[in-house]
Design a protein around this motif. Structure first.
Motif, PDB file in Angstrom:
ATOM      1  N   SER A  34       0.858  -1.182   0.000  1.00 19.17           N
ATOM      2  CA  SER A  34       0.000   0.000   0.000  1.00 19.17           C
ATOM      3  C   SER A  34       0.897   1.237   0.000  1.00 19.17           C
ATOM      4  O   SER A  34       1.887   1.297   0.712  1.00 19.17           O
ATOM      5  CB  SER A  34      -0.864  -0.061   1.260  1.00 19.17           C
ATOM      6  OG  SER A  34      -1.271   1.201   1.675  1.00 19.17           O
ATOM      7  N   ARG A  35       0.556   2.221  -0.813  1.00 25.16           N
ATOM      8  CA  ARG A  35       1.436   3.388  -0.939  1.00 25.16           C
ATOM      9  C   ARG A  35       0.649   4.677  -1.094  1.00 25.16           C
ATOM     10  O   ARG A  35      -0.494   4.668  -1.541  1.00 25.16           O
ATOM     11  CB  ARG A  35       2.367   3.218  -2.134  1.00 25.16           C
ATOM     12  CG  ARG A  35       1.625   3.162  -3.471  1.00 25.16           C
ATOM     13  CD  ARG A  35       2.586   2.999  -4.628  1.00 25.16           C
ATOM     14  NE  ARG A  35       3.307   1.747  -4.496  1.00 25.16           N
ATOM     15  CZ  ARG A  35       4.599   1.586  -4.815  1.00 25.16           C
ATOM     16  NH1 ARG A  35       5.295   2.583  -5.281  1.00 25.16           N
ATOM     17  NH2 ARG A  35       5.187   0.424  -4.680  1.00 25.16           N
ATOM     18  N   THR A  36       1.293   5.772  -0.759  1.00 33.53           N
ATOM     19  CA  THR A  36       0.687   7.083  -1.007  1.00 33.53           C
ATOM     20  C   THR A  36       1.785   8.079  -1.349  1.00 33.53           C
ATOM     21  O   THR A  36       2.946   7.867  -1.001  1.00 33.53           O
ATOM     22  CB  THR A  36      -0.106   7.600   0.221  1.00 33.53           C
ATOM     23  OG1 THR A  36      -0.805   8.794  -0.158  1.00 33.53           O
ATOM     24  CG2 THR A  36       0.818   7.936   1.392  1.00 33.53           C
ATOM     25  N   ASP A  72       0.508  11.426  -1.214  1.00 30.45           N
ATOM     26  CA  ASP A  72      -0.436  12.532  -1.087  1.00 30.45           C
ATOM     27  C   ASP A  72       0.118  13.733  -0.324  1.00 30.45           C
ATOM     28  O   ASP A  72      -0.438  14.815  -0.399  1.00 30.45           O
ATOM     29  CB  ASP A  72      -1.736  12.051  -0.420  1.00 30.45           C
ATOM     30  CG  ASP A  72      -2.730  11.514  -1.465  1.00 30.45           C
ATOM     31  OD1 ASP A  72      -2.413  11.616  -2.662  1.00 30.45           O
ATOM     32  OD2 ASP A  72      -3.787  11.020  -1.074  1.00 30.45           O
ATOM     33  N   VAL A 122       5.712  12.757  -1.579  1.00 32.79           N
ATOM     34  CA  VAL A 122       6.762  11.884  -1.056  1.00 32.79           C
ATOM     35  C   VAL A 122       6.181  10.480  -0.942  1.00 32.79           C
ATOM     36  O   VAL A 122       5.165  10.270  -0.279  1.00 32.79           O
ATOM     37  CB  VAL A 122       7.257  12.382   0.319  1.00 32.79           C
ATOM     38  CG1 VAL A 122       8.252  11.402   0.926  1.00 32.79           C
ATOM     39  CG2 VAL A 122       7.875  13.766   0.173  1.00 32.79           C
ATOM     40  N   THR A 170       5.316   7.133   0.356  1.00 31.18           N
ATOM     41  CA  THR A 170       5.299   6.571   1.696  1.00 31.18           C
ATOM     42  C   THR A 170       4.547   5.245   1.635  1.00 31.18           C
ATOM     43  O   THR A 170       3.477   5.161   1.035  1.00 31.18           O
ATOM     44  CB  THR A 170       4.604   7.548   2.678  1.00 31.18           C
ATOM     45  OG1 THR A 170       5.136   8.858   2.450  1.00 31.18           O
ATOM     46  CG2 THR A 170       4.849   7.154   4.116  1.00 31.18           C
ATOM     47  N   VAL A 226      -0.104   2.671   3.910  1.00 35.55           N
ATOM     48  CA  VAL A 226      -1.122   3.601   4.396  1.00 35.55           C
ATOM     49  C   VAL A 226      -2.240   2.773   5.039  1.00 35.55           C
ATOM     50  O   VAL A 226      -2.256   2.555   6.234  1.00 35.55           O
ATOM     51  CB  VAL A 226      -1.708   4.496   3.289  1.00 35.55           C
ATOM     52  CG1 VAL A 226      -2.312   5.742   3.884  1.00 35.55           C
ATOM     53  CG2 VAL A 226      -0.689   4.806   2.239  1.00 35.55           C
TER      54      VAL A 226
END
Lengths: 183, 785
Positions: free
Chosen positions: A150-152, A154, A158, A160, A163
């Protein structure tokens, strides 16, 4: 095709392993659970996992296999979830799962670490091929394509990891399995 | 919002450095990573495939909606057809109340933004939590998303930390991983407590009743898995006929949106699936409602022009590459932002506002190259502009200028000559730094070149021989026929023809005498134009007769470019004529939404060049080239007599660099080493597809090109745009100048007089010694004597 999957999946942050047979798979999974420091493990029963005698593997890794209570609770409490996948796409480093059953959806999403077990013969070359194969049969109620953790991006763009879904995605490919074709 | 408000708001947005900086940085890296992710793929073929699927679906929208409904209901979903946003909102709120829902979790959905769903549900006493990190931040700070894919891109981590601190009631450090972890913990509680989940959909498959959703965070999967009641909101434009249509759309969407091969999660939902209630009760099938939203989509599908906008897959690439969006963000749009936002706003959310915001488009056309749905977005915005002007009209003053002045060549040119005199108090060394009163915007951040003492048409007229014969005869013919508007064209053509043909005949003595006089009085202008003598310009036995379409800027501001073109063409053994009856190309009139005025000018110019009897038509202004080549046949398509004449003219038109490039082996160059940087003007690159030709010509002339990064971003001129929104125009120019100075080159070569005016003006304002020159001038200087 496998090599191409590995390149793509690793680029997305997926940890990829491959073992020859169920015996090697048991050893590897035990090691992975231990290294992840998981104390509580949730899994979704499947023929592929039955053959691996997961109860023993989990306890050998000094973790507790959660079996009691509602699936929401189990999945939310677990440090690591294990489910099986049916298809993998080399072109994009994607794993595909019929996640119609609620436990598959929750065990693969709520714990911070997800361990996917996948038969090597489920590997498909392209995304288009995978869609064409799926279109040939009845579309399951909930089809899940998973490509990396899972990634963001937002906040200030950057990247991260971790999430809402798992921050780590580990896949173990098994070359040969017992009870092939009945997973 | 009035034009004045819009300009004021644009000032505020430009003052937000964080916004411009974040969006600008993103855009630069986006273009690079997007190109990388498409490597080895044929983007054009792929987007044509997507466009084919989506345009077919738009034509059969109602039929697909019925098929989707039948298939989804067969699998156990409840499908609700919502004609308007209001009906959809009420349906969802009623459902939540009837089921006793206390908390709703939502994953990102533009359709829900479009219907202002959160506000409505909250008014109804329902508690809604956005779960996409960006959307949650936006919700907590009571803002509106500024980008379809990255709603909080305009906020810094410090701003996010402040928003979180307020929500948590304790100090939250601006550490991104920590803040993401905090969001995970807080939103996990909400996921587990929610009685209803609301999600959107990226594709809806008619044959199977499947809704496809792409996410990266996984909130979409939790929204669609945890609550026992699930509502999907999906717009009718997301319908496709077959399940296999999903593949090409998902091949472009993540690549164009975020430069990913695929998003972390792609979820395909077909009918209700098992769920567990908040009380632990197991449901073999949850309750699944699919709201199929119309809200203007059927109307759009019925519109022969705007139907094309339904090909949009919402990748937001058009925002990411838009020089205006990069500066002002969400101000350029309403719920939907950027170029596509202007169009969608007109049909879905706020038609009145759409008429205003479309003005923010610079018409640089960069978005068209990047659109995943192969939409001619600049064309749609042009149509939106035309319809806005048709409906709301234009200020009397502006209409007067276009209809009475621009459409009347003699009046227009007389006024320009008058202006050349009137500007004297403000002009220093051929440049204007400050203008009084309401003209001040013109010189904001930019030094304007003065209008030339003698326009190119006078210089051309002073040339001895056939050149003057053609031009003078044309002008005389026009005067004699006494018609200056569309009605003149037939008479003008017939009357002027003999003069035009006479151009091929050696000059008579009397004319040569007159020309000499003209030359003497024009000596100062000639010097400025860098022409010592123009008498040697005519080849003895011309190979081709080339008509030069000067365009207003070259004619009245940069006559030296016209002289250079003439030198180069003459060196190639061509005979160049400049019909004096030519006028403005009409593009500015079309751009402000007055196609009738543009058509009138088109007829005048067609007649003028027919009279000159030329083999080819060359212009050193890409905007004029586009007007002559593409706009005229389009404008006059419905006119029996004119459509063929427009096409015949269009077939002869070529831009200067392309024309010379075709004859480059015969060009007698005397190469001189010099370093240039080359600015791709929007119309030359995107409309005419010309990028290599001028560079190769410059290289042949001994030039070394140091490329800007990027070379093709708009200079911000955009014709009247720089008058309407001087602040935005200046900010776009600022980015361009940064790219120019970054190369270290001392000369910027351009093929467009408009870009030259803008870039040179900006450089002069900043006191930069960097020069801007037209490719024609650089070549002319390097011709063998």
């Amino acid at each position: 095709m496998y090599e191409s999957f590995v390149t793509k999946a690793r680029a997305l942050g997926t940890e990829v392993y491959r073992v020859d047979d169920p015996a090697a798979a048991k050893q590897l999974i035990e090691k992975l659970i231990r290294e992840a420091g998981a104390k509580k493990v949730a899994l979704v029963p499947a023929p592929l996992l039955d053959a691996l005698d997961m109860e023993k593997v989990v306890s050998a890794a000094r973790a507790e296999l959660l079996t009691a209570g509602s699936v929401r609770k189990r999945a939310d409490e677990a440090d690591l979830g294990i489910t099986t996948f049916d298809l993998a796409i080399a072109e994009t480093g994607t794993l595909v799962q019929d996640a119609t059953a609620l436990d598959r959806r929750l065990v693969s999403m709520l714990p911070p670490v997800h361990l996917a077990v996948m038969p090597l013969d489920g590997l498909t070359a392209t995304f288009r091929q995978a869609i064409a194969n799926l279109a040939a049969g009845e579309i399951p109620g909930y089809l899940a394509f998973v490509s990396g953790p899972s990634r963001t991006a937002d906040i200030e763009r950057v990247l991260t990891i971790g999430v809402h879904g798992p921050g780590r995605l580990i896949v173990v490919f098994i070359d040969e399995q017992e009870g092939r074709g009945s997973r | 919002m009035s034009a004045k408000d819009l300009r004021q708001k644009s000032r505020e947005a430009l003052a937000n450095e964080n916004l411009g900086c974040a969006l600008g940085r993103f855009s630069d890296s986006y273009v690079v990573s997007r190109e990388e992710i498409y490597r080895g793929m044929d983007f054009q073929a792929l987007r044509e495939e997507v466009a084919g699927i989506k345009s077919g679906a738009a034509l059969h929208m109602e039929e697909l909606a019925a098929r989707f409904q039948a298939a989804a209901e067969k699998r156990g979903a409840k499908v609700f057809r919502a004609a308007t946003a209001q009906v959809a909102r009420e349906y969802i709120a009623r459902l939540a109340k009837e089921r006793g829902v206390e908390l709703i979790v939502k994953s990102k959905s533009m359709a829900s933004e479009e219907m202002h769903l959160n506000d409505y549900l909250q008014e109804q006493g329902l508690n809604v939590a956005e779960t996409d990190l960006g959307e949650w931040i936006i919700q907590l700070s009571c803002q509106k998303p500024s980008h379809m894919v990255m709603p909080a891109i305009h906020l810094s981590k410090e701003e996010v930390a402040a928003i979180f601190s307020k929500e948590m009631g304790r100090e939250v450090e601006p550490d991104i991983p920590d803040m993401v972890k905090l969001a995970r913990q807080e939103l996990r509680k909400k996921f587990l407590a929610a009685g209803m989940g609301i999600s959107g959909g990226n594709i809806a498959v008619a044959e199977t009743g499947t809704v496809v959703m792409v996410t990266n965070e996984g909130n979409g999967r939790l929204t669609t898995s945890l609550p026992p009641l699930h509502v999907i909101i999906v717009g009718l434009e997301k319908l496709v006929p077959r399940f296999t249509d999903v593949a090409p759309i998902l091949e472009v969407l993540p690549r164009s949106a975020t430069a990913q091969h695929i998003t972390s999660y792609v979820t395909m939902i077909t009918g209700p699936v098992p769920a567990e209630g908040l009380d632990g009760r197991e449901y073999p099938k949850k309750e699944l409602h699919i709201v199929l939203l119309d809200n203007g989509r059927t109307r759009m599908a019925a519109d022969p022009v705007f139907r094309e906008a339904l090909q949009c897959v919402r990748c937001a690439a058009c925002l990411n590459v838009c020089p205006v969006y990069q500066l002002v963000g969400g101000l350029f749009g309403d719920v939907y932002t950027g170029g596509i936002g202007a169009v969608l706003t007109a049909f879905f959310t706020n038609p009145e506002k759409a008429g205003e915001i479309q003005n923010l488009c610079l018409r640089c056309e960069r978005c068209r190259d990047f659109c995943s749905g192969n939409i001619d977005l600049p064309g749609l915005i042009g149509e939106l502009r035309r319809r806005t002007v048709q409906k709301e009209g234009m200020s009397a003053g502006q209409r007067l200028i276009f209809e009475k002045v621009l459409a009347d060549r003699r009046l227009f040119h007389s006024l320009l000559r008058l202006a050349a005199k009137a500007q004297k108090p403000f002009a220093r060394g051929g440049r204007i730094r400050h203008l009084p009163l309401f003209f001040a915007g013109l010189t904001e951040g930019r030094v304007l070149p003065a209008i030339a003492d003698r326009p190119f048409r006078d210089l051309a007229d002073s040339l001895p021989g056939p050149q003057s014969a053609g031009a003078a005869a044309d002008e005389r013919a026009e005067a004699a026929s006494g018609v200056r508007t569309a009605g003149m064209s037939v008479g003008g053509r017939v009357a002027a023809a003999p003069g035009g043909r006479a151009a091929g005949v050696p000059a008579a003595g009397g004319r040569a005498g007159a020309a000499t006089g003209g030359q003497a009085s024009g000596a100062a202008a000639d010097e400025r134009a860098g022409v010592a003598s123009v008498s040697a310009l005519r080849p003895a036995a011309p190979r081709q007769k080339v008509g030069f379409f000067s365009g207003c800027l070259i004619d009245f501001v940069y006559p030296q470019t016209g002289v250079a073109v003439q030198k180069v063409l003459t060196a190639l053994g061509m005979e160049m004529v400049t019909p004096a009856a030519q006028s403005c190309c009409g593009y500015p009139a079309q751009q402000v939404g007055l196609p009738d005025v543009a058509a009138k000018l088109a007829r005048q110019n067609i007649a003028a060049f027919e009279a000159a009897g030329v083999d080819k038509i060359v212009t050193a202004c890409p905007t004029c080239a586009e007007a002559l080549k593409s706009l005229y046949p389009q404008l006059l398509a419905g006119e029996k007599e004119w459509s063929a004449r427009a096409q015949a003219m269009a077939d002869k038109v070529q831009d200067f660099s392309s024309f010379v490039h075709e004859h480059r082996d015969e060009l007698p160059l005397n190469p001189q080493e010099q370093t240039f940087t080359y600015h791709d003007s929007c119309h030359l690159k995107r409309r005419l597809g010309v990028t290599a030709q001028p560079r190769e010509l410059l290289a042949a002339a001994g030039g070394t090109i140091v490329e800007m990064s990027p070379a093709d971003i708009c200079c911000g001129f955009g014709g009247s745009y720089s008058i309407k929104f001087p602040e935005i125009s200046q900010a776009v120019l600022g980015r361009k100048l940064q790219a120019v100075t970054g190369t270290g080159a001392s000369v910027v070569a351009v093929d467009c007089p408009g870009c030259r005016l803008q870039i040179a003006g900006g450089l002069a304002h900043r006191g930069s010694p960097v020069e801007v020159r037209h490719t024609a001038e650089i070549l002319a200087e390097r011709l063998k004597k």
